[in-house]
Design a protein around this motif. Structure first.
Motif, PDB file in Angstrom:
ATOM      1  N   LEU A  42     -10.597   4.625   3.533  1.00  0.00           N
ATOM      2  CA  LEU A  42      -9.781   3.574   2.909  1.00  0.00           C
ATOM      3  C   LEU A  42      -9.499   3.907   1.445  1.00  0.00           C
ATOM      4  O   LEU A  42      -8.357   3.790   0.977  1.00  0.00           O
TER       5      LEU A  42
ATOM      6  N   THR B  24      -5.032  -7.670  10.588  1.00  0.00           N
ATOM      7  CA  THR B  24      -5.345  -6.458   9.821  1.00  0.00           C
ATOM      8  C   THR B  24      -4.951  -5.195  10.585  1.00  0.00           C
ATOM      9  O   THR B  24      -4.377  -4.271  10.017  1.00  0.00           O
TER      10      THR B  24
ATOM     11  N   ASN C 258      -1.978  -0.219   7.053  1.00  0.00           N
ATOM     12  CA  ASN C 258      -1.421  -1.500   7.487  1.00  0.00           C
ATOM     13  C   ASN C 258      -0.494  -2.109   6.446  1.00  0.00           C
ATOM     14  O   ASN C 258      -0.318  -3.326   6.393  1.00  0.00           O
TER      15      ASN C 258
ATOM     16  N   LYS D 229       0.834  -1.202   0.000  1.00  0.00           N
ATOM     17  CA  LYS D 229       0.000   0.000   0.000  1.00  0.00           C
ATOM     18  C   LYS D 229       0.878   1.265   0.000  1.00  0.00           C
ATOM     19  O   LYS D 229       2.103   1.182   0.188  1.00  0.00           O
TER      20      LYS D 229
ATOM     21  N   HIS E  69      -4.507   0.821  12.086  1.00  0.00           N
ATOM     22  CA  HIS E  69      -5.475  -0.162  11.591  1.00  0.00           C
ATOM     23  C   HIS E  69      -5.633  -0.003  10.084  1.00  0.00           C
ATOM     24  O   HIS E  69      -5.605  -0.966   9.335  1.00  0.00           O
ATOM     25  N   GLN E  70      -5.791   1.266   9.651  1.00  0.00           N
ATOM     26  CA  GLN E  70      -5.994   1.512   8.216  1.00  0.00           C
ATOM     27  C   GLN E  70      -4.685   1.436   7.435  1.00  0.00           C
ATOM     28  O   GLN E  70      -4.605   0.759   6.407  1.00  0.00           O
TER      29      GLN E  70
ATOM     30  N   PHE F  26     -15.340   2.810   7.559  1.00  0.00           N
ATOM     31  CA  PHE F  26     -13.984   3.172   7.181  1.00  0.00           C
ATOM     32  C   PHE F  26     -13.782   3.245   5.669  1.00  0.00           C
ATOM     33  O   PHE F  26     -12.671   3.535   5.199  1.00  0.00           O
TER      34      PHE F  26
ATOM     35  N   ARG G 217       3.090  -6.518   9.504  1.00  0.00           N
ATOM     36  CA  ARG G 217       2.357  -5.442  10.183  1.00  0.00           C
ATOM     37  C   ARG G 217       2.801  -5.275  11.631  1.00  0.00           C
ATOM     38  O   ARG G 217       2.874  -4.154  12.150  1.00  0.00           O
TER      39      ARG G 217
ATOM     40  N   HIS H  20     -16.278  -3.834   0.943  1.00  0.00           N
ATOM     41  CA  HIS H  20     -16.279  -2.923   2.097  1.00  0.00           C
ATOM     42  C   HIS H  20     -17.140  -1.678   1.871  1.00  0.00           C
ATOM     43  O   HIS H  20     -17.241  -0.835   2.772  1.00  0.00           O
TER      44      HIS H  20
ATOM     45  N   HIS I  77      -1.620  -5.719   1.602  1.00  0.00           N
ATOM     46  CA  HIS I  77      -2.893  -6.443   1.452  1.00  0.00           C
ATOM     47  C   HIS I  77      -2.590  -7.804   0.830  1.00  0.00           C
ATOM     48  O   HIS I  77      -1.696  -7.905  -0.011  1.00  0.00           O
TER      49      HIS I  77
ATOM     50  N   TYR J  92     -12.032  -2.953  -3.433  1.00  0.00           N
ATOM     51  CA  TYR J  92     -12.595  -3.005  -2.075  1.00  0.00           C
ATOM     52  C   TYR J  92     -14.125  -3.003  -2.078  1.00  0.00           C
ATOM     53  O   TYR J  92     -14.748  -2.520  -1.121  1.00  0.00           O
TER      54      TYR J  92
HETATM   55  P1  CMP Z   1      -7.005  -4.918   3.828  1.00  0.00           P
HETATM   56  O1  CMP Z   1      -6.482  -6.258   4.230  1.00  0.00           O
HETATM   57  O2  CMP Z   1      -6.420  -4.324   2.578  1.00  0.00           O
HETATM   58  O3  CMP Z   1      -8.592  -4.984   3.687  1.00  0.00           O
HETATM   59  C1  CMP Z   1      -9.423  -3.874   3.891  1.00  0.00           C
HETATM   60  C2  CMP Z   1      -8.680  -2.701   4.458  1.00  0.00           C
HETATM   61  O4  CMP Z   1      -9.505  -1.742   5.092  1.00  0.00           O
HETATM   62  C3  CMP Z   1      -7.760  -3.188   5.561  1.00  0.00           C
HETATM   63  O5  CMP Z   1      -6.695  -3.917   5.025  1.00  0.00           O
HETATM   64  C4  CMP Z   1      -7.419  -1.881   6.255  1.00  0.00           C
HETATM   65  O6  CMP Z   1      -6.492  -1.106   5.518  1.00  0.00           O
HETATM   66  C5  CMP Z   1      -8.782  -1.187   6.187  1.00  0.00           C
HETATM   67  N1  CMP Z   1      -9.589  -1.422   7.389  1.00  0.00           N
HETATM   68  C6  CMP Z   1     -10.243  -2.534   7.736  1.00  0.00           C
HETATM   69  N2  CMP Z   1     -10.917  -2.367   8.901  1.00  0.00           N
HETATM   70  C7  CMP Z   1     -10.657  -1.094   9.281  1.00  0.00           C
HETATM   71  C8  CMP Z   1     -11.060  -0.320  10.398  1.00  0.00           C
HETATM   72  N3  CMP Z   1     -11.875  -0.815  11.347  1.00  0.00           N
HETATM   73  N4  CMP Z   1     -10.608   0.946  10.474  1.00  0.00           N
HETATM   74  C9  CMP Z   1      -9.821   1.453   9.516  1.00  0.00           C
HETATM   75  N5  CMP Z   1      -9.402   0.758   8.434  1.00  0.00           N
HETATM   76  C10 CMP Z   1      -9.811  -0.510   8.317  1.00  0.00           C
END
Ligand code: CMP
Length: 149
Positions: free
Chosen positions: A62, A92, A113, A10, A110-111, A58, A103, A53, A116, A50
């Motif tokens: 994201l 994650t 990270n 990322k 969290h975001q 988020f 990670r 989601h 992927h 994505y």
């Molecule tokens: P990824 O594995 O790429 O899949 C979805 C992405 O959304 C995740 O990694 C994080 O970057 C983001 N993400 C998932 N849950 C949250 C959350 N609760 N808050 C912020 N970002 C999130």
């Protein structure tokens, strides 16, 4: 079972100079890199990636984050590759990721990270096809592949 998985570094991973570190870990584990490219995602590509989601709290942040800078796309192949790469990436939320994972060693968000990876076989097929034509995946032999079966 030999599997293929999709991995994306990322914008935070690229911006922090961790591309080589991630590749090094997967190579040393014994996985084979069969596809590699770099691009800044458009909003429409990010939305496709994505789509499961969409609507979550988020989601907008994201999409803004993932389109904020360059990303690296890879396809890795190897024994049980999907699960093994997920485990090497860690939980994650970097704050919950075990030390020793990408990670857990390099992230605190969290975001943001860093990386992927596909979460299952159907996702891997879908994500690989989103970024690569079959003709862009390279077939070659690692040295001594019999040690990795
Ligand atoms: P990824 O594995 O790429 O899949 C979805 C992405 O959304 C995740 O990694 C994080 O970057 C983001 N993400 C998932 N849950 C949250 C959350 N609760 N808050 C912020 N970002 C999130």
């Amino acid at each position: 079972m030999i599997e293929r998985t999709f991995v994306m570094i990322k914008p935070d991973g690229v911006g922090r100079g961790l591309v080589g570190e991630c590749i090094r870990r997967f190579e040393r584990r014994g996985l084979k890199l069969i596809g590699l490219k770099m691009q800044r995602l458009t909003e429409s590509k990010a939305a496709l990636h994505y789509k499961e989601h969409a609507g979550k709290a988020f989601y907008d942040a994201l999409i803004a984050f993932i389109t904020s800078g360059p990303t690296v796309q890879m396809v890795w192949e190897g024994n049980d590759a999907i699960k093994q790469v997920r485990e090497m990436n860690g939980a994650t939320n970097c704050l919950e990721a075990a030390v020793g994972t990408i990670r857990g060693d390099f992230g605190l968000s969290h975001q943001k990270n860093l990386i992927h990876a596909s979460d299952g076989p159907e996702t891997a097929v879908r994500e690989i096809a989103l970024y690569f034509d079959e003709s862009e995946l390279v077939d070659y032999e690692l040295l001594c592949p019999e040690w990795l079966q």
